[in-house]
Design an enzyme around this catalytic site. Sequence first.
Site, PDB file in Angstrom:
ATOM      1  N   CYS A  75       2.116 -18.360 -15.433  1.00 10.04           N
ATOM      2  CA  CYS A  75       0.836 -18.783 -14.867  1.00 10.04           C
ATOM      3  C   CYS A  75      -0.056 -17.588 -14.582  1.00 10.04           C
ATOM      4  O   CYS A  75       0.344 -16.621 -13.933  1.00 10.04           O
ATOM      5  CB  CYS A  75       1.089 -19.652 -13.635  1.00 10.04           C
ATOM      6  SG  CYS A  75       0.282 -19.183 -12.112  1.00 10.04           S
ATOM      7  N   CYS A  78      -0.644 -16.478 -11.053  1.00  9.18           N
ATOM      8  CA  CYS A  78       0.543 -15.822 -10.470  1.00  9.18           C
ATOM      9  C   CYS A  78       0.611 -14.379 -10.931  1.00  9.18           C
ATOM     10  O   CYS A  78       0.910 -13.474 -10.137  1.00  9.18           O
ATOM     11  CB  CYS A  78       1.815 -16.545 -10.902  1.00  9.18           C
ATOM     12  SG  CYS A  78       1.791 -18.285 -10.503  1.00  9.18           S
ATOM     13  N   ARG A 409      18.940  15.550   0.293  1.00  7.74           N
ATOM     14  CA  ARG A 409      17.883  16.265  -0.439  1.00  7.74           C
ATOM     15  C   ARG A 409      18.424  17.023  -1.655  1.00  7.74           C
ATOM     16  O   ARG A 409      18.943  16.423  -2.554  1.00  7.74           O
ATOM     17  CB  ARG A 409      17.126  17.211   0.520  1.00  7.74           C
ATOM     18  CG  ARG A 409      16.713  16.493   1.811  1.00  7.74           C
ATOM     19  CD  ARG A 409      15.728  17.255   2.640  1.00  7.74           C
ATOM     20  NE  ARG A 409      14.414  17.222   2.036  1.00  7.74           N
ATOM     21  CZ  ARG A 409      13.631  18.276   1.912  1.00  7.74           C
ATOM     22  NH1 ARG A 409      14.030  19.449   2.327  1.00  7.74           N
ATOM     23  NH2 ARG A 409      12.455  18.169   1.344  1.00  7.74           N
ATOM     24  N   TRP A 480       2.355  11.246  -8.219  1.00 15.61           N
ATOM     25  CA  TRP A 480       2.206  11.306  -6.766  1.00 15.61           C
ATOM     26  C   TRP A 480       2.307   9.906  -6.154  1.00 15.61           C
ATOM     27  O   TRP A 480       3.044   9.692  -5.195  1.00 15.61           O
ATOM     28  CB  TRP A 480       0.871  11.961  -6.418  1.00 15.61           C
ATOM     29  CG  TRP A 480       0.367  11.650  -5.057  1.00 15.61           C
ATOM     30  CD1 TRP A 480       0.812  12.184  -3.884  1.00 15.61           C
ATOM     31  CD2 TRP A 480      -0.662  10.712  -4.716  1.00 15.61           C
ATOM     32  NE1 TRP A 480       0.115  11.632  -2.833  1.00 15.61           N
ATOM     33  CE2 TRP A 480      -0.791  10.728  -3.314  1.00 15.61           C
ATOM     34  CE3 TRP A 480      -1.486   9.857  -5.466  1.00 15.61           C
ATOM     35  CZ2 TRP A 480      -1.720   9.919  -2.651  1.00 15.61           C
ATOM     36  CZ3 TRP A 480      -2.401   9.072  -4.803  1.00 15.61           C
ATOM     37  CH2 TRP A 480      -2.511   9.107  -3.404  1.00 15.61           C
ATOM     38  N   SER A 481       1.602   8.952  -6.756  1.00 15.63           N
ATOM     39  CA  SER A 481       1.591   7.617  -6.146  1.00 15.63           C
ATOM     40  C   SER A 481       2.935   6.913  -6.345  1.00 15.63           C
ATOM     41  O   SER A 481       3.393   6.182  -5.467  1.00 15.63           O
ATOM     42  CB  SER A 481       0.438   6.783  -6.686  1.00 15.63           C
ATOM     43  OG  SER A 481       0.661   6.476  -8.038  1.00 15.63           O
ATOM     44  N   ASN A 487       9.111   6.747  -1.776  1.00 19.57           N
ATOM     45  CA  ASN A 487       9.251   7.129  -0.365  1.00 19.57           C
ATOM     46  C   ASN A 487       9.178   5.898   0.526  1.00 19.57           C
ATOM     47  O   ASN A 487       9.934   5.772   1.492  1.00 19.57           O
ATOM     48  CB  ASN A 487       8.127   8.094   0.050  1.00 19.57           C
ATOM     49  CG  ASN A 487       8.275   9.455  -0.592  1.00 19.57           C
ATOM     50  OD1 ASN A 487       9.338   9.787  -1.109  1.00 19.57           O
ATOM     51  ND2 ASN A 487       7.215  10.238  -0.567  1.00 19.57           N
ATOM     52  N   LYS A 502      10.983  10.140   5.306  1.00 20.01           N
ATOM     53  CA  LYS A 502      10.150   9.796   4.153  1.00 20.01           C
ATOM     54  C   LYS A 502       8.815   9.263   4.659  1.00 20.01           C
ATOM     55  O   LYS A 502       8.760   8.286   5.391  1.00 20.01           O
ATOM     56  CB  LYS A 502      10.840   8.706   3.338  1.00 20.01           C
ATOM     57  CG  LYS A 502      12.186   9.112   2.773  1.00 20.01           C
ATOM     58  CD  LYS A 502      12.048   9.577   1.361  1.00 20.01           C
ATOM     59  CE  LYS A 502      13.370   9.728   0.640  1.00 20.01           C
ATOM     60  NZ  LYS A 502      14.289  10.697   1.237  1.00 20.01           N
TER      61      LYS A 502
END
Length: 814
Positions: A75, A78, A409, A480-481, A487, A502
């Site tokens: 759909c 949706c 880390r 980055w995003s 995070n 984070k």
Amino acid sequence: MARRGGRATSRFTAYPGETATFAVWLCSCLLFLSAAEAGLYTASDQIVRLTPGNVVSVLLNSTAATVVEFYASWCGHCIAFSPVYKDLAIDIKEWKPAVELAAIDCAAEENRKVCSSYGIRGYPTLKFFHAYSTAESAGKAFRDFPRDVRGLRHKLIDQLETHGEPWPPACPPLEPTSQAEINSFFETNNVQHLALIFEEAQSYIGRELTLDLLQFENIAVRRVLSTEEGLVTKLGVTEFPSCYLYYPGGNFTRLKVNVEARTFYAYALQRLPGVVRSGKPPPVTTDGVTNSTEDLWRPFNRSRVYMADLESTLHYSLRVEVAAHTVIKGEALNSLKKYITVLVKYFPGRPVVVNLLKSVNSWLQNQTGSEISYDAFKEILDNSAQSPDTALPEGVRWVGCQGSRPHFRRYPCGVWTLFHVLTVQAKNVGGSDPQEVLSAMRNYVRSYFGCRLCAEHFENMARESLVEVSTLSSAVLWLWSRHNRVNNRLAGDLSEDPNFPKIQWPSPEMCEACHTVKENGDHRWNQDQVLPFLLSYFSSNSILKDYLEDEDQVLAKQREQHASQKLALEAQKRVERKAREALDLMMRPTSEPTVEEEEEEEEEGEEPQDEAVADEEEDGGEGAAAADDIGGKTSEPSPWAKPEMEVGRSRRQAHRKPSIVGMRMREVQEDIVDLDSFVNQHYKAKALQLAASSRVRPRTLQRKEEQEPGPVFGLGMELDGGLGMVGLQPMEADLELDVGQQRKRLQKRDLTGQYFGEGLSHRGRWMSMLSIGFSKVDISLCVILYFLSSMCLLAMYLFFKNRLKVRRVKISLP
Ligand SMILES: Cc1cc2nc3c(=O)[nH]c(=O)nc-3n(C[C@H](O)[C@H](O)[C@H](O)COP(=O)(O)OP(=O)(O)OC[C@H]3O[C@@H](n4cnc5c(N)ncnc54)[C@H](O)[C@@H]3O)c2cc1C
Ligand SMILES: *[C@@H]1O[C@H](CO)[C@@H](O)[C@H](O)[C@H]1NC(C)=O
Ligand SMILES: *[C@@H]1O[C@H](CO)[C@@H](O)[C@H](O)[C@H]1NC(C)=O
Ligand SMILES: *[C@@H]1O[C@H](CO)[C@@H](O)[C@H](O)[C@H]1NC(C)=O
């Protein structure tokens, strides 16, 4: 597959009592996991994907309220709504204990029964299920729900507030507070900070923040309406919204933020002293956190990138992760080629490292076959051809990626950092293909990244949106995003280092201009500012060179290792040759071996491959000569060594005559990958045990008497085992120095933290430990010789018997 799974499950829901269907149900559950991937959401979204198998456990009697999206994957509405729903899930991630988001694909045949049982007719439909819903509850539909994150969030809060009893236990009270409640607040609540959000009645910030901080300890958030005159005048509040921190005794301060908005308050409140995520230990001071001799804490600036992390990442990825493939072919080979190509183009490394990458790259590009062996790759990686000024330092030295515990880390942090640096470098240098670095990263992660679940999540993100990357700048921003998305998902996860929570990065403290708000007060990244920030943060000239191993030392170490490998190879060949010669001699019993030959045999009866032995060579010939030219330059600190130790050592080594003993030891010493040192340690412990039980061999004693009158080091009989093993080596007085050095190294590497005893007893053990492999080889050689000689005797016996027979036959002839 999905269809079959679907039918099986329908059968299960039709006759749930049938035990025979249990196995089928189990299987179909597994099938659904893959079938669900066909829907609009993946495991990487923070949305529970409902199936007939989990719908009961998710919706019924849950301690959290749940919003379910019923959708059909075909759909259009949706599909258009799904990114909003995903963003909502990211936005209210911290609310999870109180409100969960779920979704179910009603287009999947196996889910049809569930959807129809909730009376779903149109898509998408959102339904709100109260905490502790019963089987009869059909949920409450959101009519004409907003199609933006903010609107949905507010709608959710409205629903929560209408939530009667039982209230979701994790959800704090959302109604406005009063002067009376505040006055007695610290008597009934054991928290350090009370944050008061002063706001107008129609504002949601106070309630949003209450939920944003519900997973944090030592802080409580309450909203105060602007009409609450007592508190407003007491604190002198003039601005709405604004946030005040209130303390026992009536003290208060205003919270300083760049913008009076939800995200800015959240950043600031989550960083208050004493505020920790529930269930997480409080952050520990980093000094002395990892104060073991193996791993010293290296102070660093948290807002900088360190070359030591990048080199450590290269070491770990190329020498450990890629090494997991003994044969590299197909997609993995392609990934490796792309990875190395990108590194050669954009890795802003030291000249030695760049040279190494270049030589690896040109070798790889010449490999036209369908597969390569890791061993062959490693030859190039370790610069076996000994090209000048070419090396990748061995071992890891984490600096900016240090964790407060060894399992936090480090490598994954290094991988992120490396690829951020590469995307930024591609932008600064001016790459041709905007997706080049990101697709190399995608391929690397898919083929090699050890955390398979991480790889899956990353692949989901890449599949979803990597195509949108069309410029070099958007590549930087994409990574980055997506990193921020990871995070967000991992905040509060077990893998989160409490010292390095984070956050949505960079924080307002790091880059104030990066953060801004939309007109409606929601947070917005100011990408025009984020990009220059990233370009400067990860640029090659802001990378710090602290803690890097000295270039000359790296090269010397490599030469040493190379030489000792060559020696080992030669020694092995020699052993083989001698064995062959011995065999020949046995077969020709008439030609007696000369005394010298015999002696030589004994000297070289050594198996250098034996790891259990702290390898040593007894050889005064070509081996020492080969060692000669590197002996002077040898200086190899363990990567964990303190600088002053390094200085001391190289000074001492400057006048040290070449000692093969020392060289072999250093090779063993060099690997600093934790596992390796553990294995070494294990072998050392074993060797020590053996040494304690085995006695000094008479042969070595005798030889020592022959060649070395008197104890060279004045160490007495305890040293005999050890002297035996170096018995034929040109003895230098400074061998003792060497031994002392080795001991220091051993101490440093002792995983248990227990040091060997000082002084003679230690030296004795150490020396006898070295002799073990020798006796082992000796014994096997003896056995072989013994066997061969008996065979020989047998052959001679048969031969003479035959000859006698022949003669007899001859005699008996007429
Ligand atoms: C491809 C990939 C996928 C992963 N997937 C998972 C997973 O699914 N589950 C899991 O448990 N772990 C996963 N990890 C590991 C996890 O992301 C962290 O790397 C690890 O937990 C260590 O976290 P850290 O605190 O060192 O910070 P990291 O997230 O590793 O970040 C390293 C450094 O980069 C900087 N940084 C932080 N955010 C950004 C940003 N948005 N942009 C630029 N720089 C930033 C900071 O200085 C930070 O210290 C993944 C790692 C990688 C490389
Ligand atoms: C619901 O959960 C509570 C505790 O969380 C439990 O006491 C109760 O029996 C459960 N009810 C049902 C019907 O499962
Ligand atoms: C680390 O331990 C050593 C002794 O092992 C000690 O001398 C040193 O002061 C310690 N350093 C810190 C920061 O605690
Ligand atoms: C860390 O680096 C930042 C950015 O270069 C700098 O402003 C800050 O002063 C440094 N902090 C320390 C303690 O050196």
